[in-house]
Design a protein around this motif. Structure first.
Motif, PDB file in Angstrom:
ATOM      1  N   GLN A  12       0.850  -1.186  -0.301  1.00  0.00           N
ATOM      2  CA  GLN A  12      -0.447  -0.672  -0.214  1.00  0.00           C
ATOM      3  C   GLN A  12       1.023   1.154  -0.423  1.00  0.00           C
ATOM      4  OE1 GLN A  12      -3.308   0.036   2.940  1.00  0.00           O
ATOM      5  NE2 GLN A  12      -3.257   1.716   2.757  1.00  0.00           N
ATOM      6  N   SER A  14       0.978   4.833   0.539  1.00  0.00           N
ATOM      7  CA  SER A  14       0.404   6.642   0.579  1.00  0.00           C
ATOM      8  C   SER A  14       0.913   8.105   0.501  1.00  0.00           C
ATOM      9  CB  SER A  14       0.209   6.838   2.466  1.00  0.00           C
ATOM     10  OG  SER A  14       1.286   7.259   2.404  1.00  0.00           O
ATOM     11  N   ASN A  40      -0.720  10.043   7.391  1.00  0.00           N
ATOM     12  CA  ASN A  40      -1.238   8.385   7.012  1.00  0.00           C
ATOM     13  C   ASN A  40      -0.557   7.897   8.323  1.00  0.00           C
ATOM     14  OD1 ASN A  40       1.269   9.104   7.198  1.00  0.00           O
ATOM     15  ND2 ASN A  40       1.738   8.805   5.449  1.00  0.00           N
ATOM     16  N   GLN A  43      -4.157   5.416   7.768  1.00  0.00           N
ATOM     17  CA  GLN A  43      -3.423   4.309   7.176  1.00  0.00           C
ATOM     18  C   GLN A  43      -2.809   3.470   7.899  1.00  0.00           C
ATOM     19  OE1 GLN A  43      -2.469   6.230   3.876  1.00  0.00           O
ATOM     20  NE2 GLN A  43      -3.681   5.789   2.874  1.00  0.00           N
ATOM     21  N   ASN A  46      -4.430   0.949  10.595  1.00  0.00           N
ATOM     22  CA  ASN A  46      -5.367  -0.243   9.438  1.00  0.00           C
ATOM     23  C   ASN A  46      -4.993  -1.238   8.841  1.00  0.00           C
ATOM     24  OD1 ASN A  46      -7.583   1.074  11.079  1.00  0.00           O
ATOM     25  ND2 ASN A  46      -7.609   3.196   8.968  1.00  0.00           N
ATOM     26  N   TYR A  47      -4.077  -0.525   8.142  1.00  0.00           N
ATOM     27  CA  TYR A  47      -3.027  -1.979   7.473  1.00  0.00           C
ATOM     28  C   TYR A  47      -3.141  -2.682   7.878  1.00  0.00           C
ATOM     29  CZ  TYR A  47      -0.040  -3.002   3.944  1.00  0.00           C
ATOM     30  OH  TYR A  47       0.992  -4.724   2.767  1.00  0.00           O
TER      31      TYR A  47
END
Length: 135
Positions: A12, A14, A40, A43, A46-47
């Motif tokens: 992923q 950002s 981020n 993010q 959550n990742y």
């Protein structure tokens, strides 16, 4: 010959950082490079939560992090809480930027860290700084 265990990979990106993960049946390795800040940090949390769902151990490799703001520290704290609630053992390998933030925001060492290695394959010693008492 023993069968090899499947390894899953994820990636992923950002605006200022990149997250990659590899995990097998019981261990997840999440690597982060770039800058962690307010844009981020959520993010990342959550990742990591998604990556840690079905594992017993999580390693968060932050050696590629050049900058981390206080929102990044909040994300690390959230990861700690999430892993504790899910009974996932975890630890992080910090970069110098992360070490600097942890010295300020986590002086008691509540977050699990491993000391990064120097170029000779040895752990870098933590140095204590004496702060003069103000009167």
């Amino acid at each position: 010959m023993e069968p090899t265990m499947p390894v899953t990979q994820s990636w992923q990106k950002s605006h200022t950082a990149e997250f990659t993960a590899r995990w097998g049946p019981s261990v997840a390795l999440v690597s982060v490079s770039g800058e962690l800040d307010a844009t981020n940090a959520d993010q990342l949390a959550n990742y990591v939560q998604r990556c840690a769902r079905n594992c017993s151990w999580l390693v968060l490799d932050l050696r590629g992090v050049d900058f981390i703001g206080t929102a990044g520290f909040s994300a690390l704290h959230r990861i700690n809480v999430m892993c504790s609630a899910a009974d996932v053992h975890w630890g992080m390998v910090p970069s110098q930027a992360v070490c600097r933030l942890l010295r300020i925001c986590d002086p008691d060492g509540a977050l699990p860290t491993a000391e990064p290695e120097n170029g000779a394959g040895q752990r870098q010693p933590r140095l204590l700084k004496l702060i003069p008492q103000l009167r």
